[in-house]
Design an enzyme around this catalytic site. Structure first.
Site, short mmCIF file in Angstrom:
data_model
loop_
_atom_site.label_atom_id
_atom_site.label_comp_id
_atom_site.label_asym_id
_atom_site.label_seq_id
_atom_site.Cartn_x
_atom_site.Cartn_y
_atom_site.Cartn_z
N GLY B 164 6.20 1.60 -11.84
CA GLY B 164 7.30 2.43 -11.34
C GLY B 164 6.94 3.87 -10.86
N PHE B 202 -4.44 3.57 -0.44
CA PHE B 202 -2.99 4.56 -0.38
C PHE B 202 -2.51 4.81 0.92
CE2 PHE B 202 -1.24 8.89 -0.10
CZ PHE B 202 -0.20 8.58 -0.67
N ARG B 292 15.77 -16.05 0.29
CA ARG B 292 17.35 -16.11 0.37
C ARG B 292 17.53 -15.30 1.68
NH1 ARG B 292 17.90 -11.00 -0.84
NH2 ARG B 292 16.37 -9.91 -1.98
#
Lengths: 80, 449
Positions: B164, B202, B292
């Site tokens: 996170g 990065f 999906r």
């Protein structure tokens, strides 16, 4: 002794615990202060803390973990 | 072709699937929780079955209840929509084992492409670029310098136990890496109790681009890309097709790489391959696949004229793809904005409530995918997406003008929505210029001191 109903500020799903494995925020017989977090209400996938407005002793918990609750519904009864 | 389709979802996507089925002459079954009895999908479907209480874990995520509903109604196929059980391999398997058609890829494909490491390995063997990085933990400064030399600077040093966005350090060159590497290891140890770190390139100005594909298990076609760089807390809020950042040569390379990867895994159904695009180096890197239909699929439909949900149903019915790559021609530009029941002025607080009044925008090039109707009470138990406003026009600039015009016509009374945020975005100079990255929106929303 004054009995005080603690109401849900929001509609949603009520959680008695911060996570499935954790102990409940509060239990019957526990003394709480104003501002104590007593549960979470999940509204549209966001979690909102429910805090006690006044201190006292929790005498009854009126909803089960993961119950659907309405805004303004009584969650627990506190005696002061 | 299926004859009776159970839609294992709710909200706007259930409505979308029912519409596609009806146009193909397929009968429809809506399932709903006790909180969704008044849902638009329930009203539109031929039949409806209540499958459980409000909580999704006991209704929309209850595989047995869904299978029971299919059995009791005689449905021969299940469309999972997005979210809920749509990428659950065990559910896909259970549907198939019950003798029903799962409208989506095989359980095996879901499992393989849903696992990040397996999907990355599949991408590498199909010669599709992935974000360059160390293969696992990097122990020493010397090892880090050697690896950074091959993946290219700047590099991120990431804590293996982090997540996170936490536990990340950036080094712009070898000198900085030499200095930062031990610091990063110490910080990882202190913060996560585990000093293991790894390296990854990065990407300072990353765009989120994704390629829509359709496969029939033998052949795969692409339907160009979408750009979903405008995000808040990693949630897409504003999407467009095609990406304003890619030139035609890069677009072709990107889309062909997606076809290659999907063909390599024998993909059947609709799928989306997500990439990071480095705006500074014009490189793209595969990150993951969604097996999906996606929320933002309508913008692809608008620029290609292909009904993706209809194609999904045809493929699930055992048909070969009716489309060749050269049949898929894009025209113009499409934008989707997500109208969520959230208050942009109160830190996007969720705002369930009753729809007191509703005026949809209309006119040329405007499409609404929504489950709202006047008087509808939005339940608080599910996500906050109320409607998708989709516009199309010949050019990006014209599409933005049309989006502004449509947002000015829109009225949703009774609940706060994110429409006001989108109205401001339409006139923003960076949005107009297409000069955004995945962190742009959060920077833009920061109050200026």
């Amino acid at each position: 002794m004054a009995r005080h109903e603690l109401l849900s500020p929001l509609p949603g799903t009520f959680y008695r615990r911060p996570s499935p494995e954790a102990p409940p925020f509060v239990a019957v017989g526990q003394t709480i202060a104003a501002g104590t977090v007593v549960g979470l209400v999940e509204v549209m996938k966001t979690f909102n803390e429910v805090q006690a407005e006044t201190g006292g002793t929790v005498v009854e918990i009126l909803v089960e973990n993961e119950d659907a609750v309405e805004a303004g519904q009584a969650l627990l009864i506190v005696e002061a | 072709m299926p004859t009776k389709l159970l839609v294992a979802n709710r909200g706007e996507i259930a409505v979308r699937v029912i519409r596609a089925a009806r146009e193909l002459g397929i009968r429809t079954v809506a399932v709903h929780s006790t909180a969704d009895r008044d849902g638009l999908a329930v009203r539109l479907a031929d039949e409806a079955v209540e499958i459980g209480p409000a909580q999704a874990t006991k209704s929309y995520l209850n595989a047995q209840a869904l299978l029971d509903a299919a059995k009791s109604t005689g449905a021969d196929a299940i469309h999972p929509g997005y979210g809920f059980l749509s990428e659950n391999a065990a559910f896909a398997e259970a549907v198939t084992r019950a003798g029903l058609i799962f409208v989506g890829p095989s359980a095996e494909a879901i499992r393989r492409m849903g696992d990040k490491a397996a999907a990355r390995a599949a991408a590498m063997s199909a010669d599709v670029p992935t974000v360059p990085g160390s293969d696992g933990v990097v122990e020493s400064v010397d090892e880090a310098l050697r690896i950074a030399g091959t993946i290219g600077y700047p590099v991120m040093i990431k804590a293996s136990a982090g997540g996170g966005g936490r536990g990340i350090r950036i080094a712009r060159d070898a000198a900085e890496l030499t200095q930062v590497m031990p610091v990063a290891q110490g910080e990882a140890q202190a913060a996560f109790g585990n000093g293991a770190v790894y390296l990854e390139r990065f990407i300072g100005r990353a765009r989120h681009v994704e390629v829509q594909i359709l496969g029939d298990g033998h052949r795969v076609v692409h339907l160009f890309e979408r750009d979903c760089s405008l995000q808040r807390r990693r949630q897409k809020v504003f999407e467009e097709a095609v990406s304003p950042a890619l030139d035609e040569a890069t677009r072709q390379r990107l889309c062909k790489s997606a076809v290659r990867l999907a063909e390599a895994v024998g993909y059947a159904g609709a799928g989306t391959l997500e990439y990071l695009y480095d705006a500074d180096t014009a490189e793209f890197f595969f990150i993951e696949m969604n097996t999906r239909i996606q929320v933002e699929h309508p913008i692809t439909e608008m620029i290609t004229g292909v009904d993706l949900v209809r194609e999904m149903l045809k493929i699930a019915g055992g048909n070969r793809l009716g489309l060749a790559q050269e049949d898929i021609v894009r025209r113009g530009h499409a934008i989707e904005v997500r109208l969520n029941a959230e208050d942009p002025d109160r830190n996007f607080a969720p705002n369930p409530g009753r729809i007191e009044g509703l005026t949809w925008p209309g006119g040329p090039g405007v499409r609404i995918d929504s489950m709202l109707y006047p008087g509808y009470a939005i339940p608080p138990f599910y996500d906050s997406l109320l409607a998708k406003l989709i516009v199309w026009d010949e050019t990006r600039d014209a599409a933005l003008n049309r989006l502004g015009r449509a947002l000015d016509e829109l009225r949703i009374d009774g609940v706060k929505t994110t429409a006001s945020l989108h109205r401001r975005l339409v006139d923003d100079a960076d949005v107009r210029a297409g000069r955004v990255d995945t962190n742009w929106l959060e920077r833009w929303m920061q109050p200026t001191a």
